[in-house]
Design an enzyme around this catalytic site. Sequence first.
Site, PDB file in Angstrom:
ATOM      1  CG  ASP A   1       5.308   2.867  -6.066  1.00 37.09           C
ATOM      2  OD1 ASP A   1       6.254   3.262  -5.345  1.00 37.09           O
ATOM      3  OD2 ASP A   1       4.490   3.657  -6.574  1.00 37.09           O
TER       4      ASP A   1
HETATM    5  C1  BGC Z   1       6.070   6.561  -5.268  1.00 35.68           C
HETATM    6  C2  BGC Z   1       7.193   6.249  -6.245  1.00 35.68           C
HETATM    7  C3  BGC Z   1       8.523   6.447  -5.565  1.00 35.68           C
HETATM    8  C4  BGC Z   1       8.578   5.583  -4.321  1.00 35.68           C
HETATM    9  C5  BGC Z   1       9.886   5.723  -3.559  1.00 35.68           C
HETATM   10  C6  BGC Z   1       6.229   5.848  -3.941  1.00 35.68           C
HETATM   11  O1  BGC Z   1       5.312   6.325  -3.004  1.00 35.68           O
HETATM   12  O2  BGC Z   1       4.836   6.217  -5.848  1.00 35.68           O
HETATM   13  O3  BGC Z   1       7.100   7.064  -7.383  1.00 35.68           O
HETATM   14  O4  BGC Z   1       9.564   6.151  -6.448  1.00 35.68           O
HETATM   15  O5  BGC Z   1       7.537   5.963  -3.441  1.00 35.68           O
HETATM   16  O6  BGC Z   1       9.968   6.964  -2.970  1.00 35.68           O
END
Ligand code: BGC
Length: 749
Positions: free
Chosen positions: A240
């Site tokens: 993530d």
């Molecule tokens: C989120 C993810 C997301 C990623 C990219 C993170 O803060 O938890 O779900 O895909 O950012 O935007």
Amino acid sequence: MNPDDREPVMTEPKGLRAADLTLEEKAALTSGADFWTTKAIDRVGVPSIMLTDGPHGLRKQATGNDHLGLAGSVPATCFPPAVGLSATFDPELAERVGVALGVESAIEDVAVILGPGINIKRSPLCGRNFEYMSEDPIVSGAMGAGLVKGIQSQGVGSSLKHFAANNQETDRLRVSSDVDPRPLREIYLRGFERVVRDAQPWTVMCSYNRINGVYASEDPWLLTQVLREEWGFDGIVVSDWGAVNDRVAGLVAGMDLEMPSSGGRTDAELVAAVRDGRLDERDLDAVADRLLELARKAQARAAATDPLDVDAHHALAREVAGRAIVLLKNEGTLPLPRNARLAVIGEFARTPRFQGAGSSQINPTRVDAALDAIRAVAGDVPFAAGFDITPEGVSEAETARLRDEAVSVARDAGTVLLFLGVPSHEESEGYDREHIDLPAAQLDLLDAIVEVNPEVVVVLSNGGVVALPFARKVPAIVEAWLLGQAGGSATADVLFGDVNPSGRLAETIPLRLEDTPAYGSFPGEHGHVRYGEGLLVGYRWYDEKQLAVRYPFGHGLSYTTFAYGDAVAAVRDDGDVVVVVPVTNTGRVAGREVVQAYTSLPGSDVQRPPHELKAFASVQLAPGETASVTLRIRRSELAYWDIRVDRWIVESGAYVIDVGSSSRDLRTSTTVVVDGDEVVLPASLNSSFDELLLDPVVGSDLRAMIEERYGTGENQLLKMLGNFPVGRLDGFPLPRADLVELVERAQRG
Ligand code: BGC
């Protein structure tokens, strides 16, 4: 994007391997070039690929780099977020949405779309519940698998997220989800396992949090043992955004791709670790090989040539939204006659809340407001905003003015359509909700309207469930979630009966926050959240505690009625259980029923919730039509996780299968005898007398020896000694040498 703008294709040799790259090149592959793309290696023709949000539409940023939806993105269709999609209980519909997401990704030359998110809704307070499917792992897994299949059918990868036990936003980058092995396996990982096994996502996104103290991004048990070795995952684990804590530990654990870019810092750490012997270069090679494979898969897709069919995708978004709406209550007010004398009240009718805030925020190609859609059917219906939904709020005087204006509009109407909901600033990625109540101004408004005109249909806009203290005061309640860009017209479709509602609750609507399973332990403290309710998540909790709920899991009404015949069940050769049940549409309009099968095992040796959903099917029936609905319960779904042997075990026994229309509206029941798995516990001096007495080899000898010495009437002795490890008391009740001999014989088998 113009196809000519694509990155250079991966040139030859096709069989490029990590061994063909320098140490620095291999390390470079393992982290992003920027926020959304991987690094190209021009020397050998490895292209850069783009990964971008997701999940219910494409969020490709044209300019600006952030992952929280702050900067704008190219227009894309905003389909219903997971909270709505899952309420359809229809994996095939999810697959059609997936196809559309794949098509839009391909047009924008996006290699991987970051979704679906299938974390379990442990508490209604999780700020991101609108992005998640259900409180139940079978619903989450089946719907997630449908989406992944659809997306990947278009040559675009998906990213199953957030792996794992990421069930809150509070302290999400550090908190440790402290969860016992059974709930971890049976509730929190089960859906992920299903998606991985059924749909093989190209990538899995590891979550920010820790699980039992270990960061998901550097947990070899999670990322390698469970995900790859047990489930057979052969894709890429991507972090993530910002989940990497220790890059070297993460790589060894199986975390392939760090996103976003670390500016080269962590690449250098990997290079240094190889050079000074802390990291085996073969581990880096394995990761680099997997990343080369991902680039190859991405490049295998032919460049999209057709532009986005905005109308067709909007129509699909409307169809899905119509299927997602859950009719919670209806005393005959709905569907509305087209000439009904209506008033529409509530800002949400004019300013739709159709998606949640954060990284999933889509820039929609268009947005339908319910007010316009209702007026298109019923003419120039009067409207009053009724309340304010801005984060800044308004003065008490303005609140009163808005209410009074709405009450006077409502007074003259035949039926009032009252649009209530959760303002957008109250639920978002990044923080949790503090309560599950609708704003006081909205509840006051409802009371004031009901006093002058009780014929009120409440239409709800919310990402997480809300308490409905007024449920008895109004004749109809429509749960319209966050429904994506076509939610407004889909709402009108349902209100006027052009679509017969068939959505079901994928999460329980409780009476009070205090009744919910994680109340008191959510969101934890000092970096830890204890999942003390164990297996009793969602309906499993309310049913075990025999708590009243506002509306139960699986609930949803229709404009028609369905009758169930007798269910029959049989075990197939492959061990799966097939349940067949006749279902008849007994009303006057066509409709769709979601048939649900729940199992229980009376007399089970292990803790089990009173019953658990194991299969469901969505079936469309014409008036008077009967269908023989077949539900397949996988043998693997009957298994519990046995902590003694660390594996799934299907217990033998007569399983009760209750089939019905919701978790609390079960219409027919049958039983099926399942031949389970044998659990053989290795004998040792630490085995208890009870356990050794059950041993197939030496059990009867042990009993004979005890009876010889103490007589057959000494059951009391065995009862008291039963839980003693046999090696604990020297010489009692038998000589130690005899017990050692028995144990050794049992071990030889
Ligand atoms: C989120 C993810 C997301 C990623 C990219 C993170 O803060 O938890 O779900 O895909 O950012 O935007």
